[in-house]
Design a protein around this motif. Structure first.
Motif, PDB file in Angstrom:
ATOM      1  N   ASN A  33      44.058  46.033  43.968  1.00  0.00           N
ATOM      2  CA  ASN A  33      43.779  46.594  45.303  1.00  0.00           C
ATOM      3  C   ASN A  33      43.639  45.561  46.414  1.00  0.00           C
ATOM      4  O   ASN A  33      43.137  45.898  47.475  1.00  0.00           O
ATOM      5  CB  ASN A  33      42.529  47.488  45.290  1.00  0.00           C
ATOM      6  CG  ASN A  33      42.665  48.672  44.373  1.00  0.00           C
ATOM      7  OD1 ASN A  33      43.758  49.057  44.010  1.00  0.00           O
ATOM      8  ND2 ASN A  33      41.551  49.241  43.985  1.00  0.00           N
ATOM      9  N   MET A  34      44.077  44.338  46.216  1.00  0.00           N
ATOM     10  CA  MET A  34      44.031  43.356  47.312  1.00  0.00           C
ATOM     11  C   MET A  34      45.359  43.446  48.058  1.00  0.00           C
ATOM     12  O   MET A  34      46.363  42.884  47.638  1.00  0.00           O
ATOM     13  CB  MET A  34      43.789  41.938  46.786  1.00  0.00           C
ATOM     14  CG  MET A  34      42.397  41.714  46.298  1.00  0.00           C
ATOM     15  SD  MET A  34      41.896  39.967  46.211  1.00  0.00           S
ATOM     16  CE  MET A  34      43.065  39.281  45.072  1.00  0.00           C
ATOM     17  N   TYR A  35      45.340  44.173  49.175  1.00  0.00           N
ATOM     18  CA  TYR A  35      46.568  44.428  49.916  1.00  0.00           C
ATOM     19  C   TYR A  35      46.639  43.731  51.266  1.00  0.00           C
ATOM     20  O   TYR A  35      47.713  43.653  51.860  1.00  0.00           O
ATOM     21  CB  TYR A  35      46.750  45.933  50.126  1.00  0.00           C
ATOM     22  CG  TYR A  35      46.815  46.706  48.831  1.00  0.00           C
ATOM     23  CD1 TYR A  35      47.846  46.492  47.924  1.00  0.00           C
ATOM     24  CD2 TYR A  35      45.833  47.620  48.487  1.00  0.00           C
ATOM     25  CE1 TYR A  35      47.905  47.182  46.722  1.00  0.00           C
ATOM     26  CE2 TYR A  35      45.886  48.321  47.290  1.00  0.00           C
ATOM     27  CZ  TYR A  35      46.922  48.102  46.415  1.00  0.00           C
ATOM     28  OH  TYR A  35      46.971  48.794  45.235  1.00  0.00           O
ATOM     29  N   CYS A  36      45.502  43.257  51.791  1.00  0.00           N
ATOM     30  CA  CYS A  36      45.527  42.657  53.128  1.00  0.00           C
ATOM     31  C   CYS A  36      44.677  41.392  53.159  1.00  0.00           C
ATOM     32  O   CYS A  36      43.974  41.069  52.197  1.00  0.00           O
ATOM     33  CB  CYS A  36      45.042  43.653  54.175  1.00  0.00           C
ATOM     34  SG  CYS A  36      43.303  44.082  54.017  1.00  0.00           S
ATOM     35  N   ALA A  37      44.721  40.701  54.277  1.00  0.00           N
ATOM     36  CA  ALA A  37      44.020  39.418  54.411  1.00  0.00           C
ATOM     37  C   ALA A  37      42.507  39.550  54.298  1.00  0.00           C
ATOM     38  O   ALA A  37      41.829  38.602  53.896  1.00  0.00           O
ATOM     39  CB  ALA A  37      44.386  38.772  55.742  1.00  0.00           C
ATOM     40  N   SER A  38      41.958  40.702  54.629  1.00  0.00           N
ATOM     41  CA  SER A  38      40.498  40.851  54.570  1.00  0.00           C
ATOM     42  C   SER A  38      39.986  41.163  53.163  1.00  0.00           C
ATOM     43  O   SER A  38      38.777  41.129  52.925  1.00  0.00           O
ATOM     44  CB  SER A  38      40.032  41.930  55.544  1.00  0.00           C
ATOM     45  OG  SER A  38      40.565  43.184  55.177  1.00  0.00           O
ATOM     46  N   CYS A  39      40.873  41.436  52.238  1.00  0.00           N
ATOM     47  CA  CYS A  39      40.453  41.773  50.869  1.00  0.00           C
ATOM     48  C   CYS A  39      39.882  40.572  50.117  1.00  0.00           C
ATOM     49  O   CYS A  39      38.850  40.680  49.457  1.00  0.00           O
ATOM     50  CB  CYS A  39      41.626  42.353  50.081  1.00  0.00           C
ATOM     51  SG  CYS A  39      42.244  43.920  50.711  1.00  0.00           S
ATOM     52  N   ARG A  60      45.001  35.911  47.325  1.00  0.00           N
ATOM     53  CA  ARG A  60      45.622  37.183  47.668  1.00  0.00           C
ATOM     54  C   ARG A  60      47.092  37.187  47.199  1.00  0.00           C
ATOM     55  O   ARG A  60      47.634  38.197  46.788  1.00  0.00           O
ATOM     56  CB  ARG A  60      45.495  37.375  49.181  1.00  0.00           C
ATOM     57  CG  ARG A  60      46.181  38.455  49.927  1.00  0.00           C
ATOM     58  CD  ARG A  60      46.305  39.812  49.299  1.00  0.00           C
ATOM     59  NE  ARG A  60      47.536  40.391  49.813  1.00  0.00           N
ATOM     60  CZ  ARG A  60      48.581  40.690  49.077  1.00  0.00           C
ATOM     61  NH1 ARG A  60      48.573  40.498  47.798  1.00  0.00           N
ATOM     62  NH2 ARG A  60      49.650  41.210  49.615  1.00  0.00           N
ATOM     63  N   GLU A  61      47.714  36.014  47.228  1.00  0.00           N
ATOM     64  CA  GLU A  61      49.121  35.899  46.830  1.00  0.00           C
ATOM     65  C   GLU A  61      49.348  36.236  45.357  1.00  0.00           C
ATOM     66  O   GLU A  61      50.341  36.852  44.996  1.00  0.00           O
ATOM     67  CB  GLU A  61      49.649  34.489  47.129  1.00  0.00           C
ATOM     68  CG  GLU A  61      49.762  34.175  48.606  1.00  0.00           C
ATOM     69  CD  GLU A  61      48.423  33.857  49.263  1.00  0.00           C
ATOM     70  OE1 GLU A  61      47.481  33.392  48.568  1.00  0.00           O
ATOM     71  OE2 GLU A  61      48.301  34.098  50.475  1.00  0.00           O
ATOM     72  N   ASN A  63      46.815  37.720  43.470  1.00  0.00           N
ATOM     73  CA  ASN A  63      45.840  38.756  43.088  1.00  0.00           C
ATOM     74  C   ASN A  63      44.946  38.294  41.949  1.00  0.00           C
ATOM     75  O   ASN A  63      44.715  39.018  40.975  1.00  0.00           O
ATOM     76  CB  ASN A  63      46.528  40.069  42.731  1.00  0.00           C
ATOM     77  CG  ASN A  63      47.135  40.730  43.943  1.00  0.00           C
ATOM     78  OD1 ASN A  63      46.645  40.581  45.053  1.00  0.00           O
ATOM     79  ND2 ASN A  63      48.216  41.457  43.742  1.00  0.00           N
ATOM     80  N   TYR A  88      37.466  46.664  44.078  1.00  0.00           N
ATOM     81  CA  TYR A  88      38.581  45.860  43.572  1.00  0.00           C
ATOM     82  C   TYR A  88      38.449  45.688  42.057  1.00  0.00           C
ATOM     83  O   TYR A  88      37.942  44.668  41.583  1.00  0.00           O
ATOM     84  CB  TYR A  88      38.608  44.494  44.274  1.00  0.00           C
ATOM     85  CG  TYR A  88      38.726  44.628  45.778  1.00  0.00           C
ATOM     86  CD1 TYR A  88      39.978  44.702  46.376  1.00  0.00           C
ATOM     87  CD2 TYR A  88      37.602  44.700  46.585  1.00  0.00           C
ATOM     88  CE1 TYR A  88      40.094  44.842  47.743  1.00  0.00           C
ATOM     89  CE2 TYR A  88      37.702  44.841  47.955  1.00  0.00           C
ATOM     90  CZ  TYR A  88      38.963  44.913  48.525  1.00  0.00           C
ATOM     91  OH  TYR A  88      39.080  45.069  49.887  1.00  0.00           O
TER      92      TYR A  88
END
Length: 94
Positions: A33-39, A60-61, A63, A88
């Motif tokens: 569920n890490m889809y954006c920069a704020s995750c 994030r790249e 996950n 997450y």
């Protein structure tokens, strides 16, 4: 009889030192569920709040989250619970 007493004393001495043998452990978690920069910052903060965690790196790249912790204070289950509670879900990377 003295040999048995000496062996027992040595065993007790070794067992009393075992907590000192515990140390840092590093694991990598696959995080969903890490889809954006704020995750990534949310995941990092949730892991850093677990008692015994000394270092957290989240990508994030890929996950993933790489976590270093004191194995006498934290567990992999506690790390997974922390990320899951933050929204997450994660699992130990193979």
């Amino acid at each position: 009889m003295r040999t048995s007493a000496s062996a027992f004393a040595a065993l007790v001495a070794i067992l009393s030192v075992c907590p000192a043998l515990a140390g840092e452990k590093t694991v990598t978690l696959n995080v969903d569920n890490m889809y954006c920069a704020s995750c990534a910052p949310v995941v990092k903060k949730s892991l850093a709040r677990v008692e015994g965690v000394t270092k957290v790196e989240v990508s994030r790249e890929t996950n993933t989250a790489t976590v270093t912790f004191e194995d006498t204070k934290a567990t992999v289950a506690a790390l997974i619970e922390a990320t899951t509670n933050a929204g997450y879900p994660s699992r130990l990377a193979k």
